[in-house]
Design an enzyme around this catalytic site. Structure first.
Site, PDB file in Angstrom:
ATOM      1  N   PHE A  12      21.271 -44.273  61.312  1.00 49.38           N
ATOM      2  CA  PHE A  12      22.783 -43.462  61.870  1.00 49.38           C
ATOM      3  C   PHE A  12      22.841 -42.185  61.240  1.00 49.38           C
ATOM      4  N   THR A  37      13.003 -49.982  61.624  1.00 49.78           N
ATOM      5  CA  THR A  37      13.441 -51.280  61.203  1.00 49.78           C
ATOM      6  C   THR A  37      14.568 -51.671  62.348  1.00 49.78           C
ATOM      7  N   ASP A  60       6.363 -45.967  57.138  1.00 54.12           N
ATOM      8  CA  ASP A  60       7.027 -46.749  56.192  1.00 54.12           C
ATOM      9  C   ASP A  60       6.722 -45.861  54.943  1.00 54.12           C
ATOM     10  N   PHE A  82      16.685 -39.964  53.449  1.00 55.12           N
ATOM     11  CA  PHE A  82      17.841 -40.925  54.100  1.00 55.12           C
ATOM     12  C   PHE A  82      17.350 -42.249  53.875  1.00 55.12           C
ATOM     13  N   ALA A  84      16.462 -46.013  53.992  1.00 55.68           N
ATOM     14  CA  ALA A  84      16.849 -47.088  53.048  1.00 55.68           C
ATOM     15  C   ALA A  84      17.291 -48.162  53.857  1.00 55.68           C
ATOM     16  N   THR A 135      24.934 -42.940  47.585  1.00 53.38           N
ATOM     17  CA  THR A 135      26.024 -43.576  47.885  1.00 53.38           C
ATOM     18  C   THR A 135      27.062 -43.417  46.563  1.00 53.38           C
ATOM     19  N   ASP A 136      28.336 -43.452  47.188  1.00 54.99           N
ATOM     20  CA  ASP A 136      29.526 -43.934  45.850  1.00 54.99           C
ATOM     21  C   ASP A 136      29.316 -45.195  45.433  1.00 54.99           C
ATOM     22  N   GLU A 137      28.789 -46.106  46.122  1.00 55.06           N
ATOM     23  CA  GLU A 137      28.672 -47.592  45.754  1.00 55.06           C
ATOM     24  C   GLU A 137      27.898 -47.973  44.284  1.00 55.06           C
ATOM     25  N   TYR A 161      22.174 -54.227  47.058  1.00 53.15           N
ATOM     26  CA  TYR A 161      22.050 -52.717  47.557  1.00 53.15           C
ATOM     27  C   TYR A 161      22.430 -51.574  46.942  1.00 53.15           C
ATOM     28  N   LYS A 165      19.993 -48.720  45.224  1.00 51.33           N
ATOM     29  CA  LYS A 165      20.527 -47.176  45.204  1.00 51.33           C
ATOM     30  C   LYS A 165      20.514 -46.688  43.930  1.00 51.33           C
ATOM     31  N   ARG A 225      38.447 -47.958  51.423  1.00 53.02           N
ATOM     32  CA  ARG A 225      37.139 -47.121  51.351  1.00 53.02           C
ATOM     33  C   ARG A 225      37.618 -45.853  51.666  1.00 53.02           C
ATOM     34  N   PRO A 293      30.984 -61.869  48.958  1.00 54.92           N
ATOM     35  CA  PRO A 293      30.929 -62.147  47.816  1.00 54.92           C
ATOM     36  C   PRO A 293      30.860 -60.700  46.827  1.00 54.92           C
TER      37      PRO A 293
HETATM   38  P1  NAD Z   1      20.788 -46.858  58.364  1.00 56.60           P
HETATM   39  O1  NAD Z   1      20.387 -48.113  58.146  1.00 56.60           O
HETATM   40  O2  NAD Z   1      21.496 -46.470  59.748  1.00 56.60           O
HETATM   41  O3  NAD Z   1      19.332 -46.139  58.759  1.00 56.60           O
HETATM   42  C1  NAD Z   1      18.287 -46.114  57.764  1.00 56.60           C
HETATM   43  C2  NAD Z   1      17.195 -45.707  58.292  1.00 56.60           C
HETATM   44  O4  NAD Z   1      15.990 -45.907  57.381  1.00 56.60           O
HETATM   45  C3  NAD Z   1      16.737 -46.551  59.502  1.00 56.60           C
HETATM   46  O5  NAD Z   1      16.449 -45.680  60.788  1.00 56.60           O
HETATM   47  C4  NAD Z   1      15.440 -47.431  59.125  1.00 56.60           C
HETATM   48  O6  NAD Z   1      14.547 -47.524  60.189  1.00 56.60           O
HETATM   49  C5  NAD Z   1      14.861 -46.411  57.922  1.00 56.60           C
HETATM   50  N1  NAD Z   1      14.117 -47.173  57.185  1.00 56.60           N
HETATM   51  C6  NAD Z   1      14.296 -48.440  56.518  1.00 56.60           C
HETATM   52  N2  NAD Z   1      13.540 -48.708  55.881  1.00 56.60           N
HETATM   53  C7  NAD Z   1      12.451 -47.920  55.701  1.00 56.60           C
HETATM   54  C8  NAD Z   1      11.190 -47.712  55.380  1.00 56.60           C
HETATM   55  N3  NAD Z   1      10.716 -48.425  54.484  1.00 56.60           N
HETATM   56  N4  NAD Z   1      10.327 -46.527  55.478  1.00 56.60           N
HETATM   57  C9  NAD Z   1      10.929 -45.759  56.341  1.00 56.60           C
HETATM   58  N5  NAD Z   1      12.072 -45.811  57.138  1.00 56.60           N
HETATM   59  C10 NAD Z   1      12.839 -46.743  56.766  1.00 56.60           C
HETATM   60  O7  NAD Z   1      21.544 -46.171  57.219  1.00 56.60           O
HETATM   61  P2  NAD Z   1      22.337 -44.990  57.159  1.00 56.60           P
HETATM   62  O8  NAD Z   1      23.757 -45.430  57.224  1.00 56.60           O
HETATM   63  O9  NAD Z   1      22.108 -43.719  58.058  1.00 56.60           O
HETATM   64  O10 NAD Z   1      22.263 -44.264  55.826  1.00 56.60           O
HETATM   65  C11 NAD Z   1      21.265 -43.240  55.410  1.00 56.60           C
HETATM   66  C12 NAD Z   1      21.308 -42.980  53.909  1.00 56.60           C
HETATM   67  O11 NAD Z   1      22.649 -42.777  53.635  1.00 56.60           O
HETATM   68  C13 NAD Z   1      20.966 -44.309  53.143  1.00 56.60           C
HETATM   69  O12 NAD Z   1      20.123 -43.800  52.136  1.00 56.60           O
HETATM   70  C14 NAD Z   1      22.173 -44.633  52.530  1.00 56.60           C
HETATM   71  O13 NAD Z   1      22.026 -45.417  51.303  1.00 56.60           O
HETATM   72  C15 NAD Z   1      23.068 -43.552  52.605  1.00 56.60           C
HETATM   73  N6  NAD Z   1      24.478 -43.642  52.658  1.00 56.60           N
HETATM   74  C16 NAD Z   1      25.056 -44.216  53.853  1.00 56.60           C
HETATM   75  C17 NAD Z   1      26.356 -44.339  53.782  1.00 56.60           C
HETATM   76  C18 NAD Z   1      27.199 -44.886  55.310  1.00 56.60           C
HETATM   77  O14 NAD Z   1      28.285 -45.123  55.160  1.00 56.60           O
HETATM   78  N7  NAD Z   1      26.490 -45.248  56.068  1.00 56.60           N
HETATM   79  C19 NAD Z   1      27.106 -43.739  53.036  1.00 56.60           C
HETATM   80  C20 NAD Z   1      26.588 -42.911  51.831  1.00 56.60           C
HETATM   81  C21 NAD Z   1      25.205 -43.217  51.700  1.00 56.60           C
HETATM   82  O1  DAU Z   2      30.321 -46.418  50.433  1.00 58.28           O
HETATM   83  C1  DAU Z   2      29.314 -46.206  51.084  1.00 58.28           C
HETATM   84  C2  DAU Z   2      28.745 -47.139  51.774  1.00 58.28           C
HETATM   85  O2  DAU Z   2      29.393 -47.590  52.745  1.00 58.28           O
HETATM   86  C3  DAU Z   2      26.980 -47.034  52.135  1.00 58.28           C
HETATM   87  O3  DAU Z   2      26.362 -46.696  50.744  1.00 58.28           O
HETATM   88  C4  DAU Z   2      26.541 -48.131  52.798  1.00 58.28           C
HETATM   89  O4  DAU Z   2      25.186 -47.927  53.250  1.00 58.28           O
HETATM   90  C5  DAU Z   2      27.584 -48.268  54.095  1.00 58.28           C
HETATM   91  O5  DAU Z   2      27.148 -49.411  54.782  1.00 58.28           O
HETATM   92  C6  DAU Z   2      28.904 -48.441  53.635  1.00 58.28           C
HETATM   93  O6  DAU Z   2      29.097 -49.917  52.777  1.00 58.28           O
HETATM   94  P1  DAU Z   2      30.460 -50.788  53.063  1.00 58.28           P
HETATM   95  O7  DAU Z   2      29.830 -52.074  52.630  1.00 58.28           O
HETATM   96  O8  DAU Z   2      31.470 -49.893  52.624  1.00 58.28           O
HETATM   97  O9  DAU Z   2      30.637 -50.930  54.781  1.00 58.28           O
HETATM   98  P2  DAU Z   2      30.846 -51.986  55.715  1.00 58.28           P
HETATM   99  O10 DAU Z   2      31.298 -51.093  56.940  1.00 58.28           O
HETATM  100  O11 DAU Z   2      29.767 -52.759  55.807  1.00 58.28           O
HETATM  101  O12 DAU Z   2      32.290 -52.369  55.217  1.00 58.28           O
HETATM  102  C7  DAU Z   2      33.281 -51.565  55.081  1.00 58.28           C
HETATM  103  C8  DAU Z   2      34.469 -52.485  54.457  1.00 58.28           C
HETATM  104  O13 DAU Z   2      34.785 -53.204  55.761  1.00 58.28           O
HETATM  105  C9  DAU Z   2      34.161 -53.255  53.431  1.00 58.28           C
HETATM  106  O14 DAU Z   2      35.123 -53.296  52.492  1.00 58.28           O
HETATM  107  C10 DAU Z   2      33.805 -54.613  53.955  1.00 58.28           C
HETATM  108  C11 DAU Z   2      34.762 -54.717  55.218  1.00 58.28           C
HETATM  109  N1  DAU Z   2      34.318 -55.496  56.215  1.00 58.28           N
HETATM  110  C12 DAU Z   2      33.071 -55.343  56.733  1.00 58.28           C
HETATM  111  C13 DAU Z   2      32.638 -55.937  57.813  1.00 58.28           C
HETATM  112  C14 DAU Z   2      30.935 -55.850  58.459  1.00 58.28           C
HETATM  113  C15 DAU Z   2      35.214 -56.499  57.025  1.00 58.28           C
HETATM  114  O15 DAU Z   2      36.175 -56.516  56.656  1.00 58.28           O
HETATM  115  N2  DAU Z   2      34.575 -56.999  58.116  1.00 58.28           N
HETATM  116  C16 DAU Z   2      33.344 -57.056  58.589  1.00 58.28           C
HETATM  117  O16 DAU Z   2      32.958 -57.665  59.526  1.00 58.28           O
END
Ligand code: NAD
Ligand code: DAU
Length: 354
Positions: A12, A37, A60, A82, A84, A135-137, A161, A165, A225, A293
């Site tokens: 993404f 993946t 990989d 990126f 992960a 991530t902020d998590e 997760y 990280k 969030r 959980p």
């Molecule tokens: P995503 O899950 O959409 O994409 C991850 C990508 O990494 C995928 O294309 C996957 O194929 C690739 N990947 C997974 N394992 C791999 C491996 N072993 N070798 C090579 N490639 C591999 O994740 P995203 O939401 O795009 O997040 C990207 C980064 O940003 C991550 O490190 C995540 O922790 C961080 N992040 C995400 C968010 C969010 O809201 N999505 C917020 C803060 C930080």
């Molecule tokens: O804060 C940054 C993080 O944001 C990134 O590090 C992660 O990679 C990214 O996946 C995201 O994590 P969250 O757990 O916050 O995102 P998610 O979209 O899974 O959930 C957002 C909120 O919505 C969370 O409080 C859980 C809730 N939720 C999620 C799903 C999938 C629901 O209530 N219903 C759902 O079906």
């Protein structure tokens, strides 16, 4: 042509970063290493097929020999990491892949980069950057009245997760302090926008709403969030890469704290306006389901360091970003249907069985 090496550039945020990179007039090519993946999608970056500035490899990050070969061949001036396993709910069902990719993979990448960087000449060593996207998590969960996370907030990860990280962040930090590797780390809040895999809240709600399915809200829906449009995150990464201070961490956030219920209501209201149902509102499909959980209650980012040092500010408000996002999903149902494949359906069946 000089290059940067991007890991996870078919996911993404990584794909948005790669696509935006070439739209900003950047002169470096990109070597894009992604394992593909379930979360990686080659079609997201298909518009770059045949473009000599973009080299894609299904690789990989745990494959040290392949990484060595890419570094030796393309001699990148920077790495933006990126790749992960990124979905909290999947880490609860099966943490193993998270340990492997997020910890072992980051370690393998750091080792390959350290060997490459050590052999560069002095000027190239000084100019090199390793930018780790985190991530902020990693900071854990806030109470309603707690101040936002700053760069000095203590780490307290709560899910497999976020623990994985956090471990990767510590490794990156250690490679700077021990070996002098010129690293930068960004800790970002929740992203949303185009190409978001529909297992995460916002694209899942849009897909389920349009499919006439229930809109699952975990627990009481009051978890908070801090939402950031993905294009703004990519702009922040470009700024940190270009001008961030080596060894520093930068928090990236949108100043948009919303409860999950607020987010779902906003999506329903936008869909009611842009794609009205024959009768009633999409809000009628909201269903409260069993909580995640260990569900972190609140995340919130203080992004003042990035704003003060580098002048970055998000361009989108929550309202403009959400409208763009809903419109993008309405206009790109082909992409959505494509990724909602067999594997996706298995996940939905497992996660929402109850
Ligand atoms: P995503 O899950 O959409 O994409 C991850 C990508 O990494 C995928 O294309 C996957 O194929 C690739 N990947 C997974 N394992 C791999 C491996 N072993 N070798 C090579 N490639 C591999 O994740 P995203 O939401 O795009 O997040 C990207 C980064 O940003 C991550 O490190 C995540 O922790 C961080 N992040 C995400 C968010 C969010 O809201 N999505 C917020 C803060 C930080
Ligand atoms: O804060 C940054 C993080 O944001 C990134 O590090 C992660 O990679 C990214 O996946 C995201 O994590 P969250 O757990 O916050 O995102 P998610 O979209 O899974 O959930 C957002 C909120 O919505 C969370 O409080 C859980 C809730 N939720 C999620 C799903 C999938 C629901 O209530 N219903 C759902 O079906």
């Amino acid at each position: 042509m000089s290059h940067i090496l991007v890991t996870g550039g078919a996911g993404f945020i990584g794909a948005n970063f790669v696509l935006n990179w070439f739209g900003t007039g950047a002169t470096d090519g990109i070597v894009n290493v992604d394992k593909l993946t379930y979360a990686g999608n080659r079609k997201t970056i298909a518009s770059l097929d045949g473009d000599a500035r973009h080299v894609f490899s299904q690789t990989d990050i745990c494959d040290r020999a392949a990484l060595d070969q890419f570094l030796a061949t393309y001699k990148p001036r920077a790495v933006v990491h990126f790749a992960a396993e990124s979905h909290v709910d999947r880490s609860i069902h099966g943490p193993g892949d998270f340990i492997q990719t997020n910890i072992v993979g980051t370690f393998t990448l750091l080792e390959a980069v350290r060997a490459y960087w050590s052999a560069l000449d002095e000027e190239a060593r000084a100019a090199f950057r390793f930018l780790h996207v985190s991530t902020d998590e990693v900071f854990g969960s806030l109470e309603a009245d707690d101040p936002q996370f700053s760069e000095t907030t203590a780490y307290a990860p709560n899910s497999p997760y976020s623990a994985s990280k956090a471990a990767s962040d510590h490794l990156v930090r250690a490679y700077h302090h021990t070996y002098g590797l010129p690293v930068l780390t960004t800790n970002c809040s929740n992203n949303y926008g185009p190409y978001h895999f529909p297992e995460k809240l916002i694209p899942l709600i849009i897909a389920n709403a349009l499919g006439g399915k229930s809109l699952p809200v975990y627990g009481d829906g009051m978890n908070v969030r801090d939402w950031l449009y993905v294009g703004d995150h990519c702009a922040a990464i470009r700024e940190v890469l270009a001008r961030g201070r080596v060894g520093e961490t930068y928090n990236v956030g949108g100043w948009n704290e919303k409860t999950n219920l607020d987010v779902v209501h906003t999506l329903c209201d936008l869909l009611d306006e842009l794609r009205p149902k024959a009768a009633g509102s999409y809000r009628d499909q909201i269903t409260f389901v069993k909580d995640r959980p260990g569900h972190d209650r609140r995340y919130a980012i203080d992004a003042r360091k990035l704003e003060c040092e580098l002048g970055w500010k998000p361009a989108e408000t929550f309202e403009t970003g959400m409208r763009k996002t809903v419109q993008w999903y309405l206009d790109n149902q082909g992409w959505v249907q494509d990724v909602m494949s067999g594997e996706y359906r298995n996940w939905v069946a497992k996660q929402y069985a109850a």
